[in-house]
Design a protein around this motif. Structure first.
Motif, PDB file in Angstrom:
ATOM      1  N   ARG A  90      38.712  28.415  39.963  1.00  9.26           N
ATOM      2  CA  ARG A  90      37.342  28.989  39.673  1.00  9.26           C
ATOM      3  C   ARG A  90      37.286  29.211  37.995  1.00  9.26           C
ATOM      4  NH1 ARG A  90      33.236  27.934  42.234  1.00  9.26           N
ATOM      5  NH2 ARG A  90      32.085  29.480  41.035  1.00  9.26           N
ATOM      6  N   LEU A  91      38.465  29.373  37.458  1.00  8.60           N
ATOM      7  CA  LEU A  91      38.863  29.868  36.039  1.00  8.60           C
ATOM      8  C   LEU A  91      39.681  28.525  35.459  1.00  8.60           C
ATOM      9  CD1 LEU A  91      39.357  33.499  35.528  1.00  8.60           C
ATOM     10  CD2 LEU A  91      37.107  32.376  35.278  1.00  8.60           C
ATOM     11  N   GLU A  92      39.527  28.281  34.291  1.00  8.73           N
ATOM     12  CA  GLU A  92      40.435  27.392  33.391  1.00  8.73           C
ATOM     13  C   GLU A  92      41.125  28.355  32.338  1.00  8.73           C
ATOM     14  OE1 GLU A  92      38.586  24.085  32.217  1.00  8.73           O
ATOM     15  OE2 GLU A  92      38.901  22.894  34.034  1.00  8.73           O
ATOM     16  N   ARG A  93      42.352  28.107  31.991  1.00  5.80           N
ATOM     17  CA  ARG A  93      42.896  28.793  30.877  1.00  5.80           C
ATOM     18  C   ARG A  93      43.627  28.087  29.900  1.00  5.80           C
ATOM     19  NH1 ARG A  93      48.486  31.795  33.787  1.00  5.80           N
ATOM     20  NH2 ARG A  93      49.697  29.851  33.381  1.00  5.80           N
TER      21      ARG A  93
ATOM     22  N   HIS B 157      43.470  39.576  39.109  1.00  2.00           N
ATOM     23  CA  HIS B 157      42.014  38.942  39.131  1.00  2.00           C
ATOM     24  C   HIS B 157      42.077  37.662  38.676  1.00  2.00           C
ATOM     25  CE1 HIS B 157      41.386  42.912  40.916  1.00  2.00           C
ATOM     26  NE2 HIS B 157      40.341  42.639  41.550  1.00  2.00           N
ATOM     27  N   LEU B 158      42.672  37.544  37.476  1.00  2.00           N
ATOM     28  CA  LEU B 158      42.362  36.077  36.679  1.00  2.00           C
ATOM     29  C   LEU B 158      43.362  35.269  37.373  1.00  2.00           C
ATOM     30  CD1 LEU B 158      42.598  37.658  33.176  1.00  2.00           C
ATOM     31  CD2 LEU B 158      40.631  36.487  33.964  1.00  2.00           C
ATOM     32  N   HIS B 159      44.464  35.455  37.772  1.00  2.00           N
ATOM     33  CA  HIS B 159      45.433  34.451  38.424  1.00  2.00           C
ATOM     34  C   HIS B 159      44.806  34.094  39.920  1.00  2.00           C
ATOM     35  CE1 HIS B 159      49.503  35.318  36.263  1.00  2.00           C
ATOM     36  NE2 HIS B 159      48.479  35.057  35.640  1.00  2.00           N
ATOM     37  N   TYR B 160      44.086  35.002  40.471  1.00  2.60           N
ATOM     38  CA  TYR B 160      43.404  34.503  41.734  1.00  2.60           C
ATOM     39  C   TYR B 160      42.511  33.541  41.477  1.00  2.60           C
ATOM     40  CZ  TYR B 160      40.757  35.030  46.081  1.00  2.60           C
ATOM     41  OH  TYR B 160      40.303  34.817  47.405  1.00  2.60           O
ATOM     42  N   LEU B 161      41.547  33.858  40.336  1.00  6.02           N
ATOM     43  CA  LEU B 161      40.349  32.806  40.146  1.00  6.02           C
ATOM     44  C   LEU B 161      40.872  31.572  39.454  1.00  6.02           C
ATOM     45  CD1 LEU B 161      38.045  35.399  38.829  1.00  6.02           C
ATOM     46  CD2 LEU B 161      37.620  33.982  40.815  1.00  6.02           C
TER      47      LEU B 161
ATOM     48  N   SER C 149      35.067  30.112  32.595  1.00  3.04           N
ATOM     49  CA  SER C 149      34.522  29.884  34.022  1.00  3.04           C
ATOM     50  C   SER C 149      34.162  28.257  34.086  1.00  3.04           C
ATOM     51  CB  SER C 149      33.133  30.758  34.319  1.00  3.04           C
ATOM     52  OG  SER C 149      33.590  32.019  34.463  1.00  3.04           O
ATOM     53  N   VAL C 150      34.568  27.922  35.499  1.00  8.68           N
ATOM     54  CA  VAL C 150      34.338  26.617  35.521  1.00  8.68           C
ATOM     55  C   VAL C 150      32.975  26.188  36.031  1.00  8.68           C
ATOM     56  CG1 VAL C 150      35.313  24.402  36.820  1.00  8.68           C
ATOM     57  CG2 VAL C 150      36.925  25.985  35.766  1.00  8.68           C
TER      58      VAL C 150
ATOM     59  N   GLU D  56      36.009  41.436  45.525  1.00  5.50           N
ATOM     60  CA  GLU D  56      35.182  40.438  45.379  1.00  5.50           C
ATOM     61  C   GLU D  56      34.040  40.429  44.264  1.00  5.50           C
ATOM     62  OE1 GLU D  56      33.806  38.919  49.112  1.00  5.50           O
ATOM     63  OE2 GLU D  56      35.571  37.661  49.603  1.00  5.50           O
ATOM     64  N   SER D  57      33.478  41.734  44.347  1.00  2.00           N
ATOM     65  CA  SER D  57      32.655  42.253  43.373  1.00  2.00           C
ATOM     66  C   SER D  57      33.269  42.118  41.908  1.00  2.00           C
ATOM     67  CB  SER D  57      32.011  43.578  43.536  1.00  2.00           C
ATOM     68  OG  SER D  57      31.517  44.167  42.330  1.00  2.00           O
ATOM     69  N   HIS D  58      34.559  42.412  41.737  1.00  3.20           N
ATOM     70  CA  HIS D  58      34.945  42.530  40.310  1.00  3.20           C
ATOM     71  C   HIS D  58      35.362  40.878  39.920  1.00  3.20           C
ATOM     72  CE1 HIS D  58      35.274  46.804  40.972  1.00  3.20           C
ATOM     73  NE2 HIS D  58      35.372  46.622  39.474  1.00  3.20           N
ATOM     74  N   LEU D  59      35.687  40.170  41.062  1.00  2.00           N
ATOM     75  CA  LEU D  59      35.971  38.550  40.702  1.00  2.00           C
ATOM     76  C   LEU D  59      34.486  38.082  40.199  1.00  2.00           C
ATOM     77  CD1 LEU D  59      38.107  37.841  43.845  1.00  2.00           C
ATOM     78  CD2 LEU D  59      38.836  37.942  41.660  1.00  2.00           C
ATOM     79  N   ALA D  60      33.473  38.231  40.723  1.00  2.00           N
ATOM     80  CA  ALA D  60      32.041  37.887  40.389  1.00  2.00           C
ATOM     81  C   ALA D  60      31.958  38.240  39.062  1.00  2.00           C
ATOM     82  CB  ALA D  60      31.243  38.176  41.242  1.00  2.00           C
ATOM     83  N   ALA D  61      32.045  39.448  38.561  1.00  2.00           N
ATOM     84  CA  ALA D  61      31.924  39.852  37.397  1.00  2.00           C
ATOM     85  C   ALA D  61      32.527  39.361  36.331  1.00  2.00           C
ATOM     86  CB  ALA D  61      32.260  41.725  37.391  1.00  2.00           C
ATOM     87  N   ILE D  62      34.172  39.016  36.773  1.00  2.00           N
ATOM     88  CA  ILE D  62      35.136  38.351  35.409  1.00  2.00           C
ATOM     89  C   ILE D  62      34.558  37.124  35.558  1.00  2.00           C
ATOM     90  CG2 ILE D  62      36.993  37.243  35.519  1.00  2.00           C
ATOM     91  CD1 ILE D  62      38.346  39.918  37.091  1.00  2.00           C
TER      92      ILE D  62
END
Length: 368
Positions: free
Chosen positions: A332-335, A323-327, A347-348, A279-285
């Motif tokens: 939480r993310l768009e691509r 991690h990107l796919h999870y978000l 980030s959204v 979760e820490s790394h998700l926040a950082a991403i």
């Protein structure tokens, strides 16, 4: 017994078993080690004694003196009883590398979950014409690998064939919730996912013992990767679900017998730590992708503290994409697919990020 109260982990054994030897960690359950040719220089394997013979849990890699180490045990403490079967927790080479040799030599069954067995057969099959397929190359390009290095990376991604003995052509399927009666113990099959498709753990509820494979390890965090064989996968959601399930179902005093590092107590602490770590790394991403859209490759400095070498690149890339796919699937993310063929993520809604960047331990590993 050694302990590290600051980390919430207790280690019952101060030294690992030596070559050709083992340590009895519970009645009829023996811990041994085999060498590995990487920074993570060992794997823990286990042998369970039954009335009529022995069951092996994980096998070591097709490398170095692995077969010699097994032979020392067969000629030593295992002498006088036959091998009855081989259980492999999951498909990675350090776990299945000698399964074919052991099963063929002793004419015994290989026991795995269906997802692990079929994935292992896929990963050990030679590439048609010896060439990487278009999907593999596309996966690397969409992750941001420069075109000039894509072919070099693709040539190194040739599966596990060189470090795995030919697998048996048949197996016995292990299912979640199934019970194996071995050595006077009832071992419940608990299947996790994320590190691999259907990772088998064995749990003895009477004495609170878990043969955890790579599902729970005390010091390193198992690699969770999107692989080119399933480029749109979301393994991190499966990993979180598995960690939370094991946290809910395992007693705190469970003795964890992992595939790496050393047997330990502290399952609840470790599982909570692993969840917080990711979760820490998700926040950082999310924070990094709010500043500027990023490819998976461009996020390496966010996820890994040291430079990633070419041999480590596929696993590191897989971890970043996971991690990107999870978000992305969480919204939480768009691509966006750019002209260079790479996905860039942004980030959204950083203001309402559900994760907090806590101190969650070491950076993500680069590990098979």
């Amino acid at each position: 017994m050694t302990a590290n109260k600051a980390e919430g982990i207790r280690y019952p054994y101060s030294e690992p078993p030596k070559k050709g030897e083992w340590i009895e960690v519970a009645q009829g359950v023996y811990w041994l080690q085999m060498a590995l040719p990487m920074a993570l220089d060992h794997i823990n394997l286990y042998v369970i004694e039954d009335d009529q013979g022995w069951w092996i849990v994980d096998t070591g890699m097709k490398w170095g003196d692995t077969q010699e180490r097994w032979q020392l045990l067969f000629d030593g403490p295992m002498q006088g009883k036959p091998l009855l079967g081989v259980i492999c927790t999951h498909l990675h080479p350090d776990h299945i590398g000698q399964a074919g040799w052991l099963c063929k030599t002793w004419k015994v069954p290989l026991c795995m979950s269906i997802g692990e067995y079929l994935s292992a057969r896929t990963m050990t099959a030679p590439a048609p014409n010896g060439e990487p397929n278009w999907a593999l190359i596309q996966h690397f390009i969409r992750s941001g690998i420069p075109e000039q290095t894509v072919q070099q990376m693709a040539s190194k991604f040739q599966g596990f064939g060189d470090i795995v003995e030919p697998l048996p052509r048949s197996y016995r399927r292990l299912r979640d919730g199934q019970t194996l009666s071995i050595g006077g113990r009832e071992w419940q099959v608990m299947i996790g996912s994320g590190h691999s498709p259907e990772h088998v753990c064995l749990y003895d509820a009477r004495d609170h013992i878990l043969l955890s494979g790579d599902q729970i390890i005390p010091r390193i965090t198992s690699n969770v990767s999107v692989m080119p064989t399933e480029p749109e996968a979301n393994p991190l959601v499966d990993w979180f679900n598995s960690l939370r399930r094991f946290r809910a179902e395992l007693p705190e005093d469970t003795l964890i017998l992992p595939a790496h590092n050393a047997p330990f107590y502290g399952a609840h602490y470790r599982l909570e730590h692993l969840i917080a770590h990711h979760e820490s790394h998700l926040a950082a991403i999310e924070k990094a992708c709010a500043e500027q859209p990023k490819t998976a490759l461009e996020l390496f400095p966010v996820l890994f503290e040291r430079e990633v070498g070419v041999h480590e690149m596929p696993l590191a890339l897989g971890e970043a994409v996971a991690h990107l796919h999870y978000l992305y699937e969480l919204g939480r993310l768009e691509r966006e697919l750019h002209e260079d063929g790479a996905y860039r993520y942004h980030s959204v809604d950083l203001e309402h990020c559900p994760y907090t960047q806590t101190e969650a331990g070491s950076p993500l590993p680069i590990e098979v």
